[in-house]
Design a protein around this motif. Structure first.
Motif, PDB file in Angstrom:
ATOM      1  N   TYR A  72       0.828  -1.217   0.000  1.00  0.00           N
ATOM      2  CA  TYR A  72       0.000   0.000   0.000  1.00  0.00           C
ATOM      3  C   TYR A  72       0.855   1.256   0.000  1.00  0.00           C
ATOM      4  CZ  TYR A  72      -3.762  -3.247   0.854  1.00  0.00           C
ATOM      5  OH  TYR A  72      -4.652  -4.284   0.724  1.00  0.00           O
ATOM      6  N   SER A  73       0.212   2.344  -0.364  1.00  0.00           N
ATOM      7  CA  SER A  73       0.891   3.630  -0.497  1.00  0.00           C
ATOM      8  C   SER A  73       1.321   4.169   0.860  1.00  0.00           C
ATOM      9  CB  SER A  73      -0.063   4.625  -1.177  1.00  0.00           C
ATOM     10  OG  SER A  73       0.465   5.917  -1.167  1.00  0.00           O
ATOM     11  N   PHE A  74       2.564   4.653   0.939  1.00  0.00           N
ATOM     12  CA  PHE A  74       3.008   5.353   2.147  1.00  0.00           C
ATOM     13  C   PHE A  74       3.508   6.734   1.759  1.00  0.00           C
ATOM     14  CE2 PHE A  74       6.254   2.276   0.841  1.00  0.00           C
ATOM     15  CZ  PHE A  74       7.369   3.062   0.646  1.00  0.00           C
ATOM     16  N   ASN A  75       3.327   7.686   2.671  1.00  0.00           N
ATOM     17  CA  ASN A  75       3.619   9.079   2.319  1.00  0.00           C
ATOM     18  C   ASN A  75       4.710   9.725   3.169  1.00  0.00           C
ATOM     19  OD1 ASN A  75       2.279   9.423   4.736  1.00  0.00           O
ATOM     20  ND2 ASN A  75       0.412  10.284   3.831  1.00  0.00           N
ATOM     21  N   LYS A 108      24.106   1.174  15.793  1.00  0.00           N
ATOM     22  CA  LYS A 108      23.434   2.433  16.148  1.00  0.00           C
ATOM     23  C   LYS A 108      21.941   2.178  15.959  1.00  0.00           C
ATOM     24  CE  LYS A 108      27.492   4.344  16.605  1.00  0.00           C
ATOM     25  NZ  LYS A 108      28.072   5.293  15.669  1.00  0.00           N
ATOM     26  N   ARG A 109      21.295   1.758  17.040  1.00  0.00           N
ATOM     27  CA  ARG A 109      19.900   1.311  16.959  1.00  0.00           C
ATOM     28  C   ARG A 109      18.972   2.453  16.550  1.00  0.00           C
ATOM     29  NH1 ARG A 109      19.820  -4.420  17.411  1.00  0.00           N
ATOM     30  NH2 ARG A 109      21.574  -4.963  18.771  1.00  0.00           N
ATOM     31  N   CYS A 110      17.863   2.056  15.903  1.00  0.00           N
ATOM     32  CA  CYS A 110      16.923   3.062  15.427  1.00  0.00           C
ATOM     33  C   CYS A 110      15.533   2.456  15.268  1.00  0.00           C
ATOM     34  CB  CYS A 110      17.384   3.640  14.082  1.00  0.00           C
ATOM     35  SG  CYS A 110      17.315   2.445  12.725  1.00  0.00           S
ATOM     36  N   LEU A 111      14.573   3.326  15.000  1.00  0.00           N
ATOM     37  CA  LEU A 111      13.237   2.930  14.576  1.00  0.00           C
ATOM     38  C   LEU A 111      13.077   3.332  13.122  1.00  0.00           C
ATOM     39  CD1 LEU A 111      11.200   4.335  17.621  1.00  0.00           C
ATOM     40  CD2 LEU A 111      12.140   2.020  17.362  1.00  0.00           C
ATOM     41  N   LEU A 112      12.413   2.493  12.340  1.00  0.00           N
ATOM     42  CA  LEU A 112      12.040   2.847  10.971  1.00  0.00           C
ATOM     43  C   LEU A 112      10.541   3.111  10.973  1.00  0.00           C
ATOM     44  CD1 LEU A 112      12.531   3.210   7.978  1.00  0.00           C
ATOM     45  CD2 LEU A 112      12.426   0.718   7.698  1.00  0.00           C
ATOM     46  N   LEU A 113      10.182   4.386  10.891  1.00  0.00           N
ATOM     47  CA  LEU A 113       8.782   4.808  11.005  1.00  0.00           C
ATOM     48  C   LEU A 113       8.233   5.134   9.615  1.00  0.00           C
ATOM     49  CD1 LEU A 113       7.255   7.160  13.664  1.00  0.00           C
ATOM     50  CD2 LEU A 113       6.858   7.630  11.235  1.00  0.00           C
ATOM     51  N   THR A 114       7.107   4.513   9.285  1.00  0.00           N
ATOM     52  CA  THR A 114       6.469   4.708   7.986  1.00  0.00           C
ATOM     53  C   THR A 114       5.008   5.073   8.208  1.00  0.00           C
ATOM     54  OG1 THR A 114       7.890   2.926   7.151  1.00  0.00           O
ATOM     55  CG2 THR A 114       6.117   3.675   5.715  1.00  0.00           C
ATOM     56  N   LYS A 115       4.535   6.095   7.484  1.00  0.00           N
ATOM     57  CA  LYS A 115       3.152   6.543   7.625  1.00  0.00           C
ATOM     58  C   LYS A 115       2.370   6.243   6.342  1.00  0.00           C
ATOM     59  CE  LYS A 115       3.886  10.151  11.089  1.00  0.00           C
ATOM     60  NZ  LYS A 115       3.636  11.545  11.472  1.00  0.00           N
ATOM     61  N   PHE A 116       1.170   5.704   6.533  1.00  0.00           N
ATOM     62  CA  PHE A 116       0.313   5.301   5.422  1.00  0.00           C
ATOM     63  C   PHE A 116      -0.986   6.106   5.445  1.00  0.00           C
ATOM     64  CE2 PHE A 116       3.071   1.822   6.436  1.00  0.00           C
ATOM     65  CZ  PHE A 116       3.380   1.220   5.226  1.00  0.00           C
ATOM     66  N   PRO A 117      -1.355   6.721   4.335  1.00  0.00           N
ATOM     67  CA  PRO A 117      -2.636   7.438   4.287  1.00  0.00           C
ATOM     68  C   PRO A 117      -3.813   6.472   4.294  1.00  0.00           C
ATOM     69  CG  PRO A 117      -1.631   7.381   2.115  1.00  0.00           C
ATOM     70  CD  PRO A 117      -0.620   6.789   3.060  1.00  0.00           C
ATOM     71  N   LYS A 163      -6.609  10.663   9.197  1.00  0.00           N
ATOM     72  CA  LYS A 163      -5.731   9.880  10.052  1.00  0.00           C
ATOM     73  C   LYS A 163      -4.766   9.049   9.203  1.00  0.00           C
ATOM     74  CE  LYS A 163      -9.144   9.460  13.778  1.00  0.00           C
ATOM     75  NZ  LYS A 163      -9.888   8.514  14.655  1.00  0.00           N
ATOM     76  N   GLU A 164      -3.743   8.523   9.856  1.00  0.00           N
ATOM     77  CA  GLU A 164      -2.756   7.691   9.180  1.00  0.00           C
ATOM     78  C   GLU A 164      -2.461   6.454  10.023  1.00  0.00           C
ATOM     79  OE1 GLU A 164       0.215  10.803   7.012  1.00  0.00           O
ATOM     80  OE2 GLU A 164       0.170  10.894   9.206  1.00  0.00           O
ATOM     81  N   LEU A 165      -1.986   5.418   9.348  1.00  0.00           N
ATOM     82  CA  LEU A 165      -1.398   4.289  10.066  1.00  0.00           C
ATOM     83  C   LEU A 165       0.086   4.576  10.207  1.00  0.00           C
ATOM     84  CD1 LEU A 165      -1.234   1.414  11.255  1.00  0.00           C
ATOM     85  CD2 LEU A 165      -0.894   0.580   8.898  1.00  0.00           C
ATOM     86  N   VAL A 166       0.558   4.582  11.450  1.00  0.00           N
ATOM     87  CA  VAL A 166       1.983   4.778  11.723  1.00  0.00           C
ATOM     88  C   VAL A 166       2.566   3.410  12.064  1.00  0.00           C
ATOM     89  CG1 VAL A 166       3.685   5.930  13.166  1.00  0.00           C
ATOM     90  CG2 VAL A 166       1.553   7.105  12.570  1.00  0.00           C
ATOM     91  N   LEU A 167       3.396   2.903  11.169  1.00  0.00           N
ATOM     92  CA  LEU A 167       3.983   1.576  11.315  1.00  0.00           C
ATOM     93  C   LEU A 167       5.455   1.731  11.703  1.00  0.00           C
ATOM     94  CD1 LEU A 167       3.473  -1.490  10.946  1.00  0.00           C
ATOM     95  CD2 LEU A 167       4.209  -1.208   8.564  1.00  0.00           C
ATOM     96  N   ILE A 168       5.839   1.103  12.818  1.00  0.00           N
ATOM     97  CA  ILE A 168       7.196   1.250  13.340  1.00  0.00           C
ATOM     98  C   ILE A 168       7.892  -0.106  13.350  1.00  0.00           C
ATOM     99  CG2 ILE A 168       8.603   1.987  15.288  1.00  0.00           C
ATOM    100  CD1 ILE A 168       6.300   3.810  16.141  1.00  0.00           C
TER     101      ILE A 168
END
Length: 362
Positions: free
Chosen positions: A176-179, A200-209, A215-220
């Motif tokens: 699906y589309s992420f913005n 170097k630890r991190c989060l990969l945050l992706t937001k989907f319309p 509202k958005e789905l925030v996938l981490i």
């Protein structure tokens, strides 16, 4: 030659060797300091959604989280950091494991695929871009997905033979589309010079319309600290919770998945043992989570990870198991099911975890 002259020569030779080694170590530390991966707190990435569709409220989606262990920690692996003897896998092992992982991902067919420990240019996996390889097994319209490096070192000098160059991280793929995509740096418990050759630890945050919604789905996607007993992993967990709560208060749907390196259940409640004298995860502290957020792990309590102190042997008392992979979801996400898929740790030291969920309609 007198005995005294001989001893002078021996001492001089030992001194020369010691000095040479010291110079080499200093040069290595200098090189690693100059080439150290120093990511910003937040790094945003350009997004190309390739014309994919937005999400819809009330529809069911499938997320797959899988730590693939850079295709180097299959059933035959024992690893020195876990108390084993092995360092780098063979080329044949990496090929076998990567093909098996690809077949598993094809079978699981996730709408969202969260991968951890995926190499893009590492000596240990023969410099193969594993994103490209796995794209042949996933639907073409998913592309290579979003990528965030969390292990980027020009030369890891330990042990012998050394691990060498590593470029590895997190990948999130979607149908699906992420913005919006961003890499969020997490607290690091390691100080100079240890941090030079560390993750170097991190989060990969992706937001989907979401269609017809603001509202958005925030996938981490996440992979928290492993080999640290100073509280770094717990600090990283708190950072994750704060970000999740902030996005939820904005009205968004929030889902975090991956390798927490912390147990979802108390050790005494698990039907399997650990490897005595080897690494043991702490308990994921639910009390730190905002009210009504959901800790999500398979209630059958199948292990999601094995210890890599020995090659896989479920009958051995030296073989440990853990349940450290899963998800956390905001209250507005309806969970249909969560399941650990058991493939006998044939291709990775982790098992994939599949979540079926819906975005609740208001």
């Amino acid at each position: 030659m007198s005995e005294q002259s001989l001893w002078r020569k021996v001492i001089k030779m030992i001194g020369s060797i010691f000095l040479t080694l010291l110079v080499l170590i200093l040069l290595l530390v200098l090189y690693l300091s100059m080439t150290e991966f120093r990511p910003s707190k937040i790094t945003s990435f350009t997004v190309d959604d390739e014309g994919k569709s937005p999400l819809k409220l009330g529809e069911q989606y499938r997320a797959v989280s899988f730590n693939i262990g850079y295709a180097g920690l299959g059933e035959e692996a024992d690893f020195f950091m876990d108390g084993g003897k092995g360092v780098n896998p063979t080329k044949e092992e990496v090929k076998k494991n990567l093909q098996g992982i690809g077949e598993i991902l094809t079978k699981l067919d996730g709408d969202f695929t969260l991968l951890q420990e995926i190499d893009v240019d590492s000596k240990r996996s023969f410099r193969q871009d594993q994103r490209v390889f796995l794209s042949d097994y996933l639907q073409d319209d998913q592309g290579l997905g979003a990528y965030a490096s969390n292990f980027n070192v020009k030369f890891v000098p330990i042990p012998l033979p050394p691990i060498g160059k590593v470029d590895s991280g997190l990948v999130t793929r979607s149908k699906y589309s992420f913005n919006h995509v961003e890499r969020i740096s997490l607290y690091s418990p390691f100080k100079w010079p240890v941090r030079l050759a560390n993750l170097k630890r991190c989060l990969l945050l992706t937001k989907f319309p979401i269609e017809q919604s603001d509202k958005e789905l925030v996938l981490i996607n996440l992979h928290l600290e492993a080999y640290d007993d100073s509280g770094g992993r717990e600090k990283q967990t708190k950072e994750l919770f704060e970000i999740m709560m902030d996005e939820y208060e904005k009205g968004n749907f929030v889902l975090a998945g991956g390798d927490f390196n912390q147990s979802f259940f108390d050790r005494e409640d698990l039907p399997f043992g650990s490897a005595e004298g080897h690494w043991e995860p702490g308990r994921l502290d639910e009390s730190l989570l905002p009210k009504d957020f959901q800790f999500l792990a398979d209630e059958r309590k199948l292990p999601t990870c094995r210890s890599v102190n020995i090659p896989y042997d479920p009958e051995s008392e030296e073989q440990g198991f853990f349940l450290i992979d899963g998800y956390i979801a905001s209250p507005n996400i309806k969970v249909e099911s969560i399941e650990t898929k058991d493939y006998g740790f044939k291709y990775s030291d982790h098992s994939p975890v599949v979540l079926e969920f819906q975005l609740k309609e208001e």
